[in-house]
Design an enzyme around this catalytic site. Structure first.
Site, PDB file in Angstrom:
ATOM      1  CB  CYS A 116      -0.867   0.030   1.261  1.00 25.79           C
ATOM      2  SG  CYS A 116      -2.353  -0.932   1.165  1.00 25.79           S
ATOM      3  CG  ASP A 305      -3.902  -1.396   9.850  1.00 24.00           C
ATOM      4  OD1 ASP A 305      -3.184  -0.545   9.294  1.00 24.00           O
ATOM      5  OD2 ASP A 305      -3.516  -2.551  10.102  1.00 24.00           O
ATOM      6  NE  ARG A 397      -2.450  -5.470  -0.561  1.00 24.22           N
ATOM      7  CZ  ARG A 397      -1.508  -4.711  -0.050  1.00 24.22           C
ATOM      8  NH1 ARG A 397      -1.453  -3.444  -0.365  1.00 24.22           N
ATOM      9  NH2 ARG A 397      -0.609  -5.202   0.773  1.00 24.22           N
TER      10      ARG A 397
HETATM   11  C1  EPZ Z   1       1.986  -3.854   9.821  1.00 27.06           C
HETATM   12  O1  EPZ Z   1       2.788  -3.238   8.827  1.00 27.06           O
HETATM   13  C2  EPZ Z   1       0.657  -4.134   9.179  1.00 27.06           C
HETATM   14  N1  EPZ Z   1       0.856  -5.008   8.028  1.00 27.06           N
HETATM   15  C3  EPZ Z   1      -0.001  -2.840   8.743  1.00 27.06           C
HETATM   16  O2  EPZ Z   1      -1.299  -3.157   8.248  1.00 27.06           O
HETATM   17  C4  EPZ Z   1      -0.148  -1.918   9.949  1.00 27.06           C
HETATM   18  O3  EPZ Z   1      -0.667  -0.679   9.514  1.00 27.06           O
HETATM   19  C5  EPZ Z   1       1.209  -1.713  10.620  1.00 27.06           C
HETATM   20  O4  EPZ Z   1       1.797  -2.991  10.955  1.00 27.06           O
HETATM   21  C6  EPZ Z   1       1.117  -0.895  11.906  1.00 27.06           C
HETATM   22  O5  EPZ Z   1       0.237  -1.500  12.786  1.00 27.06           O
HETATM   23  C7  EPZ Z   1       0.804  -6.306   8.165  1.00 27.06           C
HETATM   24  O6  EPZ Z   1       0.675  -6.832   9.251  1.00 27.06           O
HETATM   25  C8  EPZ Z   1       0.918  -7.132   6.934  1.00 27.06           C
HETATM   26  P1  EPZ Z   1       5.447  -1.242  10.938  1.00 27.06           P
HETATM   27  P2  EPZ Z   1       4.334  -3.015   9.049  1.00 27.06           P
HETATM   28  O7  EPZ Z   1       6.739  -1.883  10.576  1.00 27.06           O
HETATM   29  O8  EPZ Z   1       4.879  -4.142   9.814  1.00 27.06           O
HETATM   30  C9  EPZ Z   1       8.032   2.706  10.113  1.00 27.06           C
HETATM   31  C10 EPZ Z   1      -3.059  -3.165   6.725  1.00 27.06           C
HETATM   32  O9  EPZ Z   1      -3.806  -2.209   6.377  1.00 27.06           O
HETATM   33  N2  EPZ Z   1       9.143   1.752   9.908  1.00 27.06           N
HETATM   34  O10 EPZ Z   1       4.955  -1.373  12.330  1.00 27.06           O
HETATM   35  O11 EPZ Z   1       4.906  -2.713   7.745  1.00 27.06           O
HETATM   36  C11 EPZ Z   1       7.019   2.577   8.983  1.00 27.06           C
HETATM   37  O12 EPZ Z   1       7.419   3.310   7.847  1.00 27.06           O
HETATM   38  C12 EPZ Z   1      -1.566  -2.951   6.852  1.00 27.06           C
HETATM   39  O13 EPZ Z   1      -3.472  -4.291   6.968  1.00 27.06           O
HETATM   40  C13 EPZ Z   1      10.407   2.264   9.705  1.00 27.06           C
HETATM   41  O14 EPZ Z   1      10.626   3.477   9.699  1.00 27.06           O
HETATM   42  O15 EPZ Z   1       4.310  -1.723   9.946  1.00 27.06           O
HETATM   43  C14 EPZ Z   1       5.773   3.087   9.646  1.00 27.06           C
HETATM   44  O16 EPZ Z   1       5.771   4.478   9.605  1.00 27.06           O
HETATM   45  C15 EPZ Z   1      -1.084  -1.719   6.214  1.00 27.06           C
HETATM   46  N3  EPZ Z   1      11.445   1.380   9.488  1.00 27.06           N
HETATM   47  C16 EPZ Z   1       5.919   2.600  11.089  1.00 27.06           C
HETATM   48  O17 EPZ Z   1       7.312   2.335  11.274  1.00 27.06           O
HETATM   49  C17 EPZ Z   1      11.252   0.041   9.487  1.00 27.06           C
HETATM   50  O18 EPZ Z   1      12.225  -0.714   9.303  1.00 27.06           O
HETATM   51  C18 EPZ Z   1       5.127   1.332  11.415  1.00 27.06           C
HETATM   52  O19 EPZ Z   1       5.513   0.288  10.536  1.00 27.06           O
HETATM   53  C19 EPZ Z   1       9.957  -0.470   9.718  1.00 27.06           C
HETATM   54  C20 EPZ Z   1       8.915   0.416   9.934  1.00 27.06           C
END
Ligand code: EPZ
Length: 420
Positions: A116, A305, A397
């Site tokens: 996304c 979410d 999705r």
């Molecule tokens: C998970 O994504 C979920 N995806 C997302 O759901 C959800 O929005 C998110 O967690 C937060 O709860 C799945 O479970 C498949 P993060 P993830 O790593 O793991 C920053 C949906 O709609 N970040 O916790 O990718 C990042 O850019 C989806 O179902 C870094 O900067 O989320 C974001 O701003 C979309 N560096 C924040 O942290 C990194 O290495 C949270 O990301 C990793 C993340």
């Protein structure tokens, strides 16, 4: 491309069954890469991201069967360590295969992830953690190459409680000899479900009193037979759809404790919420929706979410409400589309200031991400008249049978493929 045609203005009424969690199923399926033993994962929703994950497992060399919500994963041949760009570009979470592949083969080649378009979404926290395990990272032809001679356990303090980084590092550490300690980790229910699944494979993982994840690596993990938890984001979306249409809906087979903050805010907004062990009933107390400000935060805070579906509800409040997005930097793409449906929203950096209107008006709008798409469907269900939500492949999705579930609650919503 499919779109939804919605004739809105009907209150949602009835009972809806909640599906298994997408965001728990994805990493649990990836965790099957940690073993050659057979794994059976039940209550896996039939979604585009799940199909993509199954394709990734097959491409890597697993034999995968998906039938009626049950995924069976067996060893077929020696696993590959590289995933193709065509699959990874469809889903950011594809990068999560890096941890299991590293743990087993000390190498993985993964194209930079897609998914996304809700922000930059880097993977630096995953990478920094892998480095602590002794992994060397390089970029080759658009791929992230992670390699190690030997993996060593580590104490890692995440700079942010990233869900993906917590999962990736935890899966990797489950096969690294010695004790790994992960601090400032994500505590989302999906993470806890993955821990449960890993433990059933024989992993030694605990969460201590300080909230740290402590993993004592095993030489080998066995198979699993795991049933995935209820999807708390699907639960929250139907709760918000029921609230926005001033309906009366009972949600079955969900986990109310995973949506506590949402349910509290809904009570503040003036709704009746009744909970049971595995069900929630939501109905209106008065016609007026009280304004309630929210800020997204890691669990147990308000889920990012659910920010977009919540915004649809607050667009109809009596007064003004703020919605602040503190997790992703570009997660208001639904706002201009809601404005086209008559909402009054002003975006100021990461805060949407909303002045409630009486109702949405029907319009043709476009989904540009999964949860934003769900917010537009909610607005369409409220607007009296015919609305169209385009590009619903985003919605596919993450929501199993959305139009069927909403139709069963009395909505008029049909899938239409202009090319068919
Ligand atoms: C998970 O994504 C979920 N995806 C997302 O759901 C959800 O929005 C998110 O967690 C937060 O709860 C799945 O479970 C498949 P993060 P993830 O790593 O793991 C920053 C949906 O709609 N970040 O916790 O990718 C990042 O850019 C989806 O179902 C870094 O900067 O989320 C974001 O701003 C979309 N560096 C924040 O942290 C990194 O290495 C949270 O990301 C990793 C993340």
């Amino acid at each position: 491309m499919d779109k939804f045609i919605i004739k809105g203005g009907r209150k949602l009424k009835g009972v809806v069954e909640i599906s298994g969690s997408k965001n728990a199923s994805l990493p649990i399926l990836m965790a099957t890469l940690l073993t050659d033993e057979p794994c059976v994962v039940s209550r896996v929703p039939d979604l585009r991201d799940i199909r993509t994950t199954i394709e990734i497992l097959k491409e890597l060399g697993k034999n995968v069967n998906y039938n009626n919500g049950v995924v069976t994963v067996r060893a077929k041949r020696k696993l590959k360590t590289a995933v193709s760009h065509d699959l990874v570009k469809q889903m950011r979470a594809s990068f999560w295969v890096a941890g299991p592949l590293l743990a087993r083969f000390k190498k993985a080649v993964i194209p930079l992830p897609g998914g996304c378009a809700i922000g930059v979404r880097p993977v630096d926290i995953h990478i920094k953690g892998f480095e602590k395990f002794g992994v060397k990272i390089s970029m080759e032809k658009g791929n992230i190459v992670v390699k190690a001679k030997n993996l060593k356990p580590a104490k890692i303090i995440l700079s942010f409680p990233s869900v993906g980084a917590t999962l990736n590092l935890m899966m990797c550490a489950s096969l690294i000899n010695g004790t790994t300690v992960l601090e400032n980790v994500a505590r989302e229910p999906e993470v806890e479900d993955v821990i449960k699944a890993l433990r059933s494979m024989g992993a030694d993982i605990i969460i201590d009193e300080k909230g740290r994840i402590i993993i004592k690596g095993r030489a080998k993990l066995g198979g699993m037979n795991h049933t995935v938890i209820a999807d708390r984001i699907e639960t929250g979306t139907y709760i918000l759809a029921a609230a926005a249409t001033r309906g009366d809906v009972l949600l079955n087979n969900c986990a109310p404790e995973h949506n506590e903050i949402l349910l509290d805010y809904l009570r503040d907004a003036g709704f009746n919420v009744e909970i049971d062990e595995s069900s929630v009933r939501i109905c209106c107390r008065s016609k007026k929706i009280n304004p309630v400000n929210i800020k997204t935060a890691p669990f147990p805070g308000f889920a990012t979410d659910l920010q977009a579906p919540w915004m649809s509800l607050m667009c109809l409040c009596a007064g003004s409400a703020d919605v602040s997005e503190d997790i992703f930097e570009n997660r208001f793409m639904h706002a201009p589309e809601l404005i086209r449906m008559g909402a009054n929203i002003v975006i100021d950096r990461n805060t949407a200031q909303i002045i409630g209107v009486k109702n949405f008006g029907p319009a043709v709008v476009m989904a540009s991400d999964l949860r934003g798409g769900a917010a537009l469907v909610i607005a369409g269900l409220c607007a009296k008249g015919k609305s169209e939500v385009e590009r619903i492949y985003h919605i596919d999705r993450g929501y199993e049978n959305m139009e069927k579930k909403l139709s069963a609650l009395g909505a008029s919503i049909k899938r239409f493929n202009p090319a068919a």
